[in-house]
Design a protein around this motif. Structure first.
Motif, short mmCIF file in Angstrom:
data_model
loop_
_atom_site.label_atom_id
_atom_site.label_comp_id
_atom_site.label_asym_id
_atom_site.label_seq_id
_atom_site.Cartn_x
_atom_site.Cartn_y
_atom_site.Cartn_z
N GLU A 37 6.46 20.32 -3.11
CA GLU A 37 5.72 21.29 -2.29
C GLU A 37 6.60 21.98 -1.25
N ASN A 38 7.82 21.49 -1.12
CA ASN A 38 8.74 22.07 -0.13
C ASN A 38 10.10 22.33 -0.77
N PRO A 39 10.17 23.30 -1.68
CA PRO A 39 11.42 23.56 -2.39
C PRO A 39 12.55 24.03 -1.48
N GLU A 40 12.20 24.48 -0.26
CA GLU A 40 13.24 24.95 0.66
C GLU A 40 13.96 23.80 1.36
N PHE A 41 13.52 22.56 1.10
CA PHE A 41 14.11 21.41 1.78
C PHE A 41 15.61 21.32 1.56
N PHE A 42 16.06 21.44 0.30
CA PHE A 42 17.48 21.30 0.01
C PHE A 42 18.28 22.50 0.49
N GLN A 43 17.62 23.64 0.70
CA GLN A 43 18.33 24.77 1.29
C GLN A 43 18.58 24.52 2.78
N GLN A 44 17.60 23.92 3.39
CA GLN A 44 17.73 23.63 4.82
C GLN A 44 18.58 22.39 5.09
N HIS A 45 18.72 21.55 4.07
CA HIS A 45 19.51 20.32 4.22
C HIS A 45 20.50 20.24 3.05
N ALA A 46 21.35 21.24 2.97
CA ALA A 46 22.30 21.33 1.86
C ALA A 46 23.24 20.14 1.80
N SER A 47 23.58 19.60 2.94
CA SER A 47 24.50 18.45 2.96
C SER A 47 23.87 17.23 2.30
N VAL A 48 22.55 17.08 2.42
CA VAL A 48 21.87 15.96 1.78
C VAL A 48 21.97 16.09 0.26
N PHE A 49 21.77 17.30 -0.21
CA PHE A 49 21.83 17.55 -1.65
C PHE A 49 23.22 17.28 -2.20
N SER A 50 24.24 17.76 -1.49
CA SER A 50 25.61 17.61 -2.00
C SER A 50 26.12 16.18 -1.92
N ASN A 51 25.60 15.41 -1.01
CA ASN A 51 26.10 14.04 -0.83
C ASN A 51 25.20 12.98 -1.49
N LEU A 52 24.08 13.43 -2.03
CA LEU A 52 23.13 12.47 -2.61
C LEU A 52 23.71 11.86 -3.87
N ARG A 53 23.62 10.54 -3.98
CA ARG A 53 24.12 9.82 -5.15
C ARG A 53 22.95 9.13 -5.84
N VAL A 54 22.94 9.21 -7.18
CA VAL A 54 21.87 8.60 -7.97
C VAL A 54 22.50 7.71 -9.05
N PRO A 55 21.76 6.74 -9.56
CA PRO A 55 22.32 5.86 -10.60
C PRO A 55 22.65 6.63 -11.87
N HIS A 56 23.75 6.28 -12.51
CA HIS A 56 24.10 6.83 -13.82
C HIS A 56 23.12 6.27 -14.85
N PRO A 57 22.59 7.11 -15.77
CA PRO A 57 21.58 6.62 -16.73
C PRO A 57 22.09 5.58 -17.71
N HIS A 58 23.42 5.56 -17.95
CA HIS A 58 23.96 4.64 -18.96
C HIS A 58 25.05 3.71 -18.43
N GLU A 59 25.43 3.88 -17.18
CA GLU A 59 26.48 3.05 -16.60
C GLU A 59 26.01 2.48 -15.27
N THR A 60 26.82 1.62 -14.70
CA THR A 60 26.44 0.96 -13.44
C THR A 60 26.85 1.77 -12.22
N ARG A 61 27.68 2.76 -12.36
CA ARG A 61 28.15 3.55 -11.22
C ARG A 61 27.13 4.59 -10.81
N ALA A 62 27.31 5.14 -9.63
CA ALA A 62 26.45 6.20 -9.12
C ALA A 62 27.13 7.55 -9.29
N ILE A 63 26.33 8.59 -9.47
CA ILE A 63 26.86 9.94 -9.63
C ILE A 63 26.08 10.89 -8.73
N SER A 64 26.62 12.08 -8.55
CA SER A 64 25.94 13.06 -7.71
C SER A 64 24.69 13.58 -8.41
N LEU A 65 23.77 14.10 -7.62
CA LEU A 65 22.54 14.65 -8.18
C LEU A 65 22.83 15.84 -9.09
N GLY A 66 23.82 16.64 -8.71
CA GLY A 66 24.20 17.78 -9.53
C GLY A 66 24.73 17.33 -10.89
#
Length: 232
Positions: free
Chosen positions: A19-48
């Motif tokens: 409901e707030n798609p502008e969130f990542f525009q206003q908090h670009a650093s959160v988007f660029s630094n966000l790390r999520v689990p890799h779907p097939h490995e144990t390491r984390a990767i960026s959201l992009g």
């Protein structure tokens, strides 16, 4: 509620971001630094990077689907050409009494089927033929009950005995031109592959075979004229 101690469910977070798609525009650093689990490995990767992997997977799936559609189209084109060749051969046959044997041989060759049987009745120009044998009332009644081709195993199919050897699967077509009230024959296609003819398969091409064979065999519905032509 004290915001420092407030907790949010995953669904609530997802709804907020939706409901707030502008969130990542206003908090670009959160988007660029966000790390999520890799779907097939144990390491984390960026959201992009995770989004790129998702898009690649979708692209691969679409490629497989496109490949399947191309293969189906190629197969349908081949069958269409085969049917055309078969129809041309029947049209070129000058002696209608040769059509039943021609139909059996041509279908076997063109569609690579090991066993094919044809039985006909009530066609005056085909009396005392091998194609009129083993026809009884139960066969005629069964033909009348077929509103579409039967496809499946041979169990319980009386017409399957005409094939000489039990097929792994078969198709049974009741031969009846559109302008006829009752069928005048059964065409049985036998295969040694259990998945060649199945109950859930499409029957469009089988119905085309039925129409072409039925139309050609109507040439046998009449008394042959063997009289000599008149001479002046």
């Amino acid at each position: 509620m004290n915001m420092s101690t407030a907790s949010f469910s995953a669904d609530e977070v997802a709804l907020f971001l939706k409901e707030n798609p502008e969130f990542f525009q206003q908090h670009a650093s959160v988007f660029s630094n966000l790390r999520v689990p890799h779907p097939h490995e144990t390491r984390a990767i960026s959201l992009g990077e995770r989004q790129i992997m998702t898009l690649r997977a979708k692209t691969k799936d679409l490629e497989w689907k496109l490949s399947g559609l191309i293969n189906n189209a190629t197969g349908n084109e081949k069958i269409s050409k085969t049917l055309t060749q078969w129809c041309c051969r029947m049209l070129a046959e000058p002696d209608p009494t040769q059509l039943p044997g021609h139909i059996v041989r041509s279908l076997s060759d063109l569609f690579d089927l090991p066993t094919i049987a044809l039985r006909l009745w009530d066609l005056p120009r085909l009396a005392d033929s091998e194609f009129t044998q083993d026809v009884n009332d139960s066969i005629k009644n069964y033909a009348m009950s077929l509103s579409k081709p039967y496809c499946g195993p041979h169990q319980g199919q009386e017409a399957a005995t005409w094939l000489g050897m039990p097929p792994a699967s078969l198709a049974v077509l009741a031969l009846k031109p559109a302008h006829y009230d009752q069928p005048f024959g059964l065409l049985v296609l036998g295969s040694d592959e259990a998945d060649r003819f199945t109950s859930d398969m499409g029957t469009n091409f089988l119905e085309i075979i039925n129409e072409l064979a039925s139309a050609s065999l109507t040439r046998l519905n009449g008394v042959a004229d063997h009289s000599e032509p008149s001479r002046a």
